[in-house]
Write an enzyme that holds these catalytic residues in place. Sequence first.
Site, mmCIF file in Angstrom:
data_model
loop_
_atom_site.group_PDB
_atom_site.id
_atom_site.type_symbol
_atom_site.label_atom_id
_atom_site.label_comp_id
_atom_site.label_asym_id
_atom_site.label_seq_id
_atom_site.Cartn_x
_atom_site.Cartn_y
_atom_site.Cartn_z
ATOM 1 C CG HIS A 141 40.543 25.234 34.847
ATOM 2 N ND1 HIS A 141 41.334 26.304 34.492
ATOM 3 C CD2 HIS A 141 40.420 24.466 33.743
ATOM 4 C CE1 HIS A 141 41.676 26.188 33.222
ATOM 5 N NE2 HIS A 141 41.136 25.077 32.742
ATOM 6 N NE ARG A 198 54.968 34.221 37.148
ATOM 7 C CZ ARG A 198 53.794 34.657 36.714
ATOM 8 N NH1 ARG A 198 52.821 34.900 37.560
ATOM 9 N NH2 ARG A 198 53.565 34.825 35.435
ATOM 10 C CG LEU A 247 48.322 26.615 35.239
ATOM 11 C CD1 LEU A 247 48.129 27.698 36.287
ATOM 12 C CD2 LEU A 247 48.755 27.221 33.917
ATOM 13 C CB THR A 251 49.298 20.383 43.026
ATOM 14 O OG1 THR A 251 49.048 20.454 41.609
ATOM 15 C CG2 THR A 251 48.278 19.470 43.685
HETATM 16 C C1 GRF Z 1 35.462 32.121 35.778
HETATM 17 O O1 GRF Z 1 35.021 31.496 34.619
HETATM 18 C C2 GRF Z 1 36.614 31.353 36.370
HETATM 19 O O2 GRF Z 1 36.463 29.975 36.319
HETATM 20 C C3 GRF Z 1 37.724 31.799 35.457
HETATM 21 O O3 GRF Z 1 37.513 33.187 35.306
HETATM 22 C C4 GRF Z 1 36.121 33.456 35.457
HETATM 23 C C5 GRF Z 1 35.977 34.439 36.571
HETATM 24 O O4 GRF Z 1 34.681 34.902 36.709
HETATM 25 N N1 GRF Z 1 39.012 31.421 35.904
HETATM 26 P P1 GRF Z 1 34.216 35.673 38.004
HETATM 27 O O5 GRF Z 1 35.246 36.754 38.288
HETATM 28 O O6 GRF Z 1 34.107 34.693 39.131
HETATM 29 O O7 GRF Z 1 32.900 36.287 37.635
#
Ligand code: GRF
Length: 215
Positions: A111, A67, A146, A143
């Site tokens: 998120h 990573r 996660l 931050t």
């Molecule tokens: C979105 O729901 C985002 O919040 C999540 O994955 C999805 C990605 O969608 N983490 P996109 O690639 O922006 O269409």
Amino acid sequence: MSQSCRFVILISGRGSNMEAIVDALSGLQNAKVVAVMSNEPEAAGLAWAQEKGIATRTVCHRDYTSRESFDKALAKSIDGFNPDYVLLAGFMRILTPGFANQFEGRLINIHPSLLPAFPGLHTHRQALAFGVQWHGCTVHFVTHKLDHGPVIAQGIVPVHDGDTEAELARRVLAMEHQVYGQVACWLADGRVQQHVDGTVTVAGIHSRAFGPQLL
Ligand code: GRF
């Protein structure tokens, strides 16, 4: 900001949030998406960005043995574009503390839940299983922890009886586009301030809650 505010957007797939951000910023003189990057060479959003004339880069995580080494390569590629902000938009990699430190205060994520509820994956499934009546999305500073960090804005949507995961995901996604686009504009205007106590304010904005006008 007197000069143009520079954004790098990181994606892993479809890139609909990226599209919403690019579209929202296109109305501003003082903002530029300088690059879209992906850890997945096949991410559909890369082609869309290219068509728009935006520089694209792929840093594939499978080419790195750790990573840390992946994050270092990614950070180097990002730094080459000298961004003011790095927006994670459906970027499906857990980033190391070193990466989060390097971009502290400039690294933002969306998120698909009302944090602190339902961190991690399958947020819509989690929301349906819990029986919550409101669900939504959160745009926040990143931050070390996660799906945690100072909240810039949240958008709420109702959960309907009988909703499937896909229906709920669609409803939340439409709200994501609205919230992330607006936050990007606030950032470009230099209005977003993160305070030492971990709270955020946006100059001239009284509510950072998006959703149905209920109250
Ligand atoms: C979105 O729901 C985002 O919040 C999540 O994955 C999805 C990605 O969608 N983490 P996109 O690639 O922006 O269409």
